[in-house]
Enzyme design. Structure first.
Site, PDB file in Angstrom:
ATOM      1  N   HIS A 277       0.724  -1.303   0.161  1.00  0.00           N
ATOM      2  CA  HIS A 277      -0.084  -0.014  -0.062  1.00  0.00           C
ATOM      3  C   HIS A 277       0.984   1.144  -0.014  1.00  0.00           C
ATOM      4  CE1 HIS A 277      -4.201  -1.512   0.362  1.00  0.00           C
ATOM      5  NE2 HIS A 277      -3.474  -2.659   0.813  1.00  0.00           N
TER       6      HIS A 277
ATOM      7  N   SER B  12      -2.036 -10.609  -8.483  1.00  0.00           N
ATOM      8  CA  SER B  12      -2.171  -9.721  -9.848  1.00  0.00           C
ATOM      9  C   SER B  12      -2.415 -10.382 -11.272  1.00  0.00           C
ATOM     10  CB  SER B  12      -0.936  -8.706  -9.822  1.00  0.00           C
ATOM     11  OG  SER B  12      -0.913  -7.977  -8.870  1.00  0.00           O
TER      12      SER B  12
ATOM     13  N   ASP C  42       1.776  -3.338  -9.497  1.00  0.00           N
ATOM     14  CA  ASP C  42       1.328  -4.585  -9.999  1.00  0.00           C
ATOM     15  C   ASP C  42       1.801  -4.689 -11.489  1.00  0.00           C
ATOM     16  OD1 ASP C  42       0.443  -5.187  -7.839  1.00  0.00           O
ATOM     17  OD2 ASP C  42      -1.590  -5.131  -8.282  1.00  0.00           O
TER      18      ASP C  42
ATOM     19  N   TYR D 119      -9.990  -0.630  -0.249  1.00  0.00           N
ATOM     20  CA  TYR D 119      -9.064  -0.164  -1.036  1.00  0.00           C
ATOM     21  C   TYR D 119      -8.973   1.354  -1.362  1.00  0.00           C
ATOM     22  CZ  TYR D 119      -5.024  -0.052  -3.945  1.00  0.00           C
ATOM     23  OH  TYR D 119      -3.631   0.304  -4.718  1.00  0.00           O
TER      24      TYR D 119
HETATM   25  C1  GLA Z   1      -3.127  -4.034  -5.042  1.00  0.00           C
HETATM   26  C2  GLA Z   1      -2.673  -2.770  -6.085  1.00  0.00           C
HETATM   27  C3  GLA Z   1      -1.441  -2.312  -6.061  1.00  0.00           C
HETATM   28  C4  GLA Z   1      -1.084  -2.074  -4.411  1.00  0.00           C
HETATM   29  C5  GLA Z   1      -1.371  -3.245  -3.719  1.00  0.00           C
HETATM   30  C6  GLA Z   1      -0.943  -2.970  -2.185  1.00  0.00           C
HETATM   31  O1  GLA Z   1      -2.237  -5.040  -5.579  1.00  0.00           O
HETATM   32  O2  GLA Z   1      -2.836  -3.066  -7.391  1.00  0.00           O
HETATM   33  O3  GLA Z   1      -1.364  -1.109  -6.688  1.00  0.00           O
HETATM   34  O4  GLA Z   1      -1.516  -1.058  -3.973  1.00  0.00           O
HETATM   35  O5  GLA Z   1      -2.783  -3.847  -3.668  1.00  0.00           O
HETATM   36  O6  GLA Z   1       0.084  -3.100  -1.953  1.00  0.00           O
END
Ligand code: GLA
Length: 394
Positions: free
Chosen positions: A40, A131, A177, A227
């Protein structure tokens, strides 16, 4: 990754594609990712330490000389078809958003994309925090870039993937990601500064240690809205800091001492969120150093600290993930563990000594099942290359 496996996938996808479209596709592999540390922090302009891994989405793609696009999700046994010239709109909670969303971004960028066919599938678990969405987004753009000579570099591809996630999927994600997907390098973690976008590879040979993911197989539906909520909470913190210290424009720029100075005007929740981010961004530096030196005991301790922050201060963990991390702590052979990715479900990342009791993981899985009524899935991973065209040596 094992060449035989790649050959098998290549043959299966090429044949499947030829069968359906009577054409010969290019084949692309787009990896999932882990994140060693820096959770994050990306949308707070902080540091992250991700790596692409050997769980892939494979895409067989070819242009078809029309304006029509047909995309088959092999594993889901589902397909979509759309015309490039139509007004493209998101569809609630549907995998097609990752595909149509990127095509829409390319149109906005005035890239001359035409009709194409695609069959995709692979072994990145969906909703596990690895991801799979960035892999699909970047894999599609990468393929279209090849097919239509769009002249995009890897950074542009990552940014277009992120934009699709913002506009079509509705998650205001950071860049980690898509960046890891595009810039992954075999046996290297990537230390990325999300403010300057400068990055550094850290050679990471995991000697006597393995990276193992425990998938809780839960995905709490609150995840996406929470989020976006965390992003807003961080912005509230930044606004307060900016008023007192005009040079601060993101949590990346702030110190704990400065946060302390504005704390009276912030709610306890906002304070906790900001404190976690400031500390986590600092921890990435220590983690990168430990990783490069092979100081896995140190790295493991940092991972546990991060998990505690994510669970108690940033509050993006859940019962299942906390339980898995707690279980890991019972075994000294697990040097570190933490939830990974956005949170509210998905995987924990575990740093595990190869010399561990044979039944250790079985035992953890059993305990989990007793507590939550279903078992976990276990994925050992290796650090892999970013998205590439697959060439198979015959
Ligand atoms: C998801 C988001 C990323 C990042 C993570 C947490 O994977 O896509 O951009 O913020 O959460 O680190």
């Amino acid at each position: 990754m094992n060449q035989d496996y790649i050959k098998k996938i290549h043959t299966a996808f090429t044949l499947g594609f030829q069968d359906r479209f009577q054409d010969k596709p290019i084949m692309i592999s787009a990896p999932g990712r882990i994140n060693m540390l820096g959770e994050h922090t990306d949308y707070n302009e902080g540091l992250v330490l991700p790596a692409a891994v050997d769980r892939m989405t494979y895409l067989a793609m070819a242009s078809n000389g029309t304006r029509q696009c047909e995309v088959i999700a092999y594993d889901l046994d589902d397909r979509i078809s759309f015309n490039i010239d139509d007004e493209l709109c998101p569809k609630d909670q549907h995998w097609s958003n990752y595909v149509v969303g990127v095509v829409n971004e390319l149109k906005k960028l005035k890239k001359s994309v035409s009709g194409f066919n695609c069959v995709f599938g692979g072994n990145i678990p969906i909703g596990a925090g690895m991801s799979s969405s960035a892999a699909l987004e970047c894999g599609i753009i990468f393929g279209l870039n090849q097919l239509f000579d769009l002249g995009m570099d890897r950074m542009e591809i990552a940014l277009a993937g992120q934009a699709a996630e913002h506009h079509f999927v509705g998650v205001k994600c950071g860049i980690m990601d898509q960046f890891a997907n595009m810039f992954g390098k075999h046996n290297n973690a990537i230390e990325l500064d999300c403010k300057t976008m400068e990055f550094k590879y850290h050679p990471s040979s995991f000697q006597n240690v393995s990276l193992i993911l425990f998938d809780s197989c839960v995905h709490h539906s609150l995840g996406d809205s929470e989020y976006n909520q965390r992003r807003k909470e961080c912005e509230i913190g930044v606004n307060a800091l900016h008023q007192a210290f005009p040079e601060i424009n993101s949590l990346r720029d702030a110190s704990l001492a400065q946060l302390e100075q504005v704390s009276a005007g912030l709610s306890p929740n906002i304070l906790k969120r900001c404190e976690y981010i400031i500390k986590e961004s600092q921890r990435v530096k220590e983690a990168a150093k430990a990783l490069e030196q092979g100081a896995f005991v140190t790295l493991g301790k940092i991972m546990y600290t991060t998990h505690a922050g994510l669970s108690q201060d940033y509050e993006v963990s859940c019962e299942e993930l906390d339980f898995l991390v707690q279980q890991s702590r019972y075994y000294p052979e697990i040097l570190g563990a933490r939830m990974m990715g956005g949170g509210f479900g998905g995987c924990t990342l575990n740093l595990v000594l190869d010399d561990h009791p044979e039944n250790m993981i079985v035992q953890i899985s059993r305990n989990f099942e007793e507590r939550f009524g279903h078992s976990i899935k276990v994925y050992p991973v290796n650090i892999a290359e970013g998205t590439s065209v697959i060439s198979v040596s015959q």
